[in-house]
Write a protein that holds these residues in place. Structure first.
Motif, PDB file in Angstrom:
ATOM      1  N   PRO A  48      33.207   7.701   0.101  1.00 11.29           N
ATOM      2  CA  PRO A  48      32.503   6.459  -0.231  1.00 11.29           C
ATOM      3  C   PRO A  48      31.308   6.209   0.696  1.00 11.29           C
ATOM      4  CG  PRO A  48      34.871   6.092  -0.197  1.00 11.29           C
ATOM      5  CD  PRO A  48      34.637   7.458   0.369  1.00 11.29           C
ATOM      6  N   GLU A  49      30.222   5.749   0.092  1.00 11.39           N
ATOM      7  CA  GLU A  49      29.029   5.308   0.814  1.00 11.39           C
ATOM      8  C   GLU A  49      28.640   3.948   0.253  1.00 11.39           C
ATOM      9  OE1 GLU A  49      27.522   6.719   3.316  1.00 11.39           O
ATOM     10  OE2 GLU A  49      28.491   8.686   3.336  1.00 11.39           O
ATOM     11  N   GLU A  84      14.095  -1.396  -0.635  1.00 14.09           N
ATOM     12  CA  GLU A  84      14.032  -0.057  -1.217  1.00 14.09           C
ATOM     13  C   GLU A  84      15.390   0.593  -0.950  1.00 14.09           C
ATOM     14  OE1 GLU A  84      10.711   2.096   0.257  1.00 14.09           O
ATOM     15  OE2 GLU A  84       9.230   0.688  -0.556  1.00 14.09           O
ATOM     16  N   THR A  85      16.278   0.448  -1.917  1.00 19.14           N
ATOM     17  CA  THR A  85      17.672   0.793  -1.702  1.00 19.14           C
ATOM     18  C   THR A  85      17.986   2.173  -2.253  1.00 19.14           C
ATOM     19  OG1 THR A  85      18.170  -1.539  -2.002  1.00 19.14           O
ATOM     20  CG2 THR A  85      20.028  -0.034  -1.969  1.00 19.14           C
ATOM     21  N   THR A  86      18.663   2.967  -1.452  1.00 20.96           N
ATOM     22  CA  THR A  86      19.129   4.272  -1.900  1.00 20.96           C
ATOM     23  C   THR A  86      20.617   4.404  -1.584  1.00 20.96           C
ATOM     24  OG1 THR A  86      18.535   5.333   0.199  1.00 20.96           O
ATOM     25  CG2 THR A  86      16.886   5.365  -1.567  1.00 20.96           C
ATOM     26  N   LEU A  87      21.294   5.154  -2.409  1.00 17.62           N
ATOM     27  CA  LEU A  87      22.709   5.432  -2.205  1.00 17.62           C
ATOM     28  C   LEU A  87      22.899   6.921  -2.432  1.00 17.62           C
ATOM     29  CD1 LEU A  87      25.419   4.020  -1.584  1.00 17.62           C
ATOM     30  CD2 LEU A  87      25.775   3.822  -4.038  1.00 17.62           C
ATOM     31  N   ASN A  88      22.997   7.662  -1.341  1.00 21.40           N
ATOM     32  CA  ASN A  88      23.104   9.118  -1.409  1.00 21.40           C
ATOM     33  C   ASN A  88      24.532   9.545  -1.127  1.00 21.40           C
ATOM     34  OD1 ASN A  88      20.268   9.376  -1.800  1.00 21.40           O
ATOM     35  ND2 ASN A  88      19.949   9.164   0.397  1.00 21.40           N
ATOM     36  N   LEU A  89      25.145  10.198  -2.089  1.00 22.64           N
ATOM     37  CA  LEU A  89      26.510  10.689  -1.935  1.00 22.64           C
ATOM     38  C   LEU A  89      26.484  12.198  -1.762  1.00 22.64           C
ATOM     39  CD1 LEU A  89      28.267   8.620  -4.739  1.00 22.64           C
ATOM     40  CD2 LEU A  89      28.144   8.104  -2.313  1.00 22.64           C
ATOM     41  N   GLU A  90      27.334  12.683  -0.876  1.00 20.02           N
ATOM     42  CA  GLU A  90      27.404  14.121  -0.609  1.00 20.02           C
ATOM     43  C   GLU A  90      28.640  14.700  -1.288  1.00 20.02           C
ATOM     44  OE1 GLU A  90      27.662  17.269   3.150  1.00 20.02           O
ATOM     45  OE2 GLU A  90      27.313  15.128   3.504  1.00 20.02           O
ATOM     46  N   ALA A  91      28.387  15.569  -2.263  1.00 21.03           N
ATOM     47  CA  ALA A  91      29.482  16.174  -3.012  1.00 21.03           C
ATOM     48  C   ALA A  91      30.091  17.324  -2.214  1.00 21.03           C
ATOM     49  CB  ALA A  91      28.981  16.685  -4.356  1.00 21.03           C
ATOM     50  N   THR A  92      31.402  17.423  -2.252  1.00 22.51           N
ATOM     51  CA  THR A  92      32.108  18.532  -1.601  1.00 22.51           C
ATOM     52  C   THR A  92      33.071  19.150  -2.602  1.00 22.51           C
ATOM     53  OG1 THR A  92      33.824  17.019  -0.770  1.00 22.51           O
ATOM     54  CG2 THR A  92      31.962  17.484   0.684  1.00 22.51           C
TER      55      THR A  92
END
Length: 327
Positions: free
Chosen positions: A190-191, A201-209
């Motif tokens: 979760p992020e 300026e909103t970003t939501l970067n998720l790192e897939a594993t």
């Protein structure tokens, strides 16, 4: 003369009562204007709509336009979750003139203190006394969400699709937006990001594993492929990553075995790092056979370890991985 005095006193009393009535009416109008029709009331109504998850009411209250982006987070559970940790809301007027009011909302969001300001203007009057206020026209902020290697993501409990591993979503403010993802093949921790004003300026970067299931499927397919290579009775197994150069003559059968299977490393690759791929991985095979000396006909046993490199491509669907060896 006495009668005239009584009349004057009566008239004075009536005038006094009239003045009191006018003053009371003015005070009443002022209070109603402030607490029932004032700009602070509109801001409170907006916050109430956010906390109720009522996107239509919030959008109408805010007088906002929806940007050219996905609107999946503007109503229901995602919106209610965004305002779930919105507490201690205090609304006050920063400045007010006949044609504009600036209202500030102070609040805590996930335990942290924040504030947002809203500009409103008089839009109408009711009954000739009460001012109706509207928010100045604005555009909702946009949140850019990315998760390389995935076609979907979960935001505030809502599963939303991604295009080319990314998408823009319209969001209300203030609010907390939490992204995560879990599937049989891929997972992401979760992020979260906070949105407190339309200029964010909103970003939501998720790192897939890769999940354990994905790793297991890749490992099993790689092992099956190499085991089939090892079943071939030849120095040069067809379409396989290992072989043995030998200029003599082989007597009877050639036996292969895999002594060290490659540990496949699954990573995101491609020009945009948005596709799953396999890194080249070393392994070892063992070859055993009987050789015949071409000069004297004597035989000897050959037993050697042969290093090799496994190369392959990977395709990942929702529940299945497909490994295709490269030679």
């Amino acid at each position: 003369m006495e009668q005239t005095d009584r009349v004057l006193k009566a008239v004075g009393a009536w005038l006094f009562l009239i003045v009191l009535s006018v003053a009371a009416a003015a005070v009443t109008i002022a209070l109603v204007n402030k607490y029932q029709y004032g700009p602070e009331t509109d801001v409170k109504a907006y916050f109430d709509a956010l906390q109720a998850g009522d996107g239509a009411a919030a959008l109408g209250a805010l007088n906002a336009e929806v940007p050219d982006s996905n609107a999946a987070l503007l109503d229901g559970e995602p919106l209610e979750a965004a305002a779930e940790k919105l507490d201690d809301v205090e609304i006050s007027t920063v400045s007010s003139t006949s044609d504009q009011a600036v209202v500030r909302a102070d609040y805590t969001l996930d335990g942290q203190e924040h504030s947002s300001e809203f500009t409103l203007h008089p839009a109408d009057t009711q009954w000739g006394f009460f001012t109706v206020w509207d928010f100045d026209r604005t555009t909702l902020p946009t949140m850019h969400v990315t998760m390389a290697g995935s076609t979907a993501v979960d935001i505030n409990g809502e599963s939303v699709a991604l295009t080319d591993s990314a998408r823009d979503f319209a969001v209300f403010y203030p609010g907390i937006y939490t992204g995560s993802y879990t599937s049989p093949m891929v997972a992401a921790e979760p992020e979260q990001t906070l949105v407190t004003n339309p200029e964010n300026e909103t970003t939501l970067n998720l790192e897939a594993t890769p999940s354990d299931e994905l790793k297991s499927q890749v490992s099993e397919q790689t092992k099956t492929y190499l085991d089939k290579c090892a079943e071939q009775d030849t120095l040069y197994p067809a379409s396989c990553p290992f072989s043995y150069e030998f200029s003599g003559r082989v007597q009877d059968n050639v036996k292969w075995s895999i002594t060290e299977y490659p540990t496949t490393d699954i990573r995101l690759s491609g020009s945009n790092a948005d596709r799953w791929g396999l890194m080249d991985a070393p392994g070892k095979a063992k070859i055993e056979f009987t050789s015949v000396n071409l000069l004297d006909g004597k035989t000897s046993q050959v037993s050697e370890e042969v290093p090799f490199t496994f190369k392959g491509t990977l395709e990942v669907s929702e529940e299945e991985a497909t490994v295709t060896p490269r030679h």
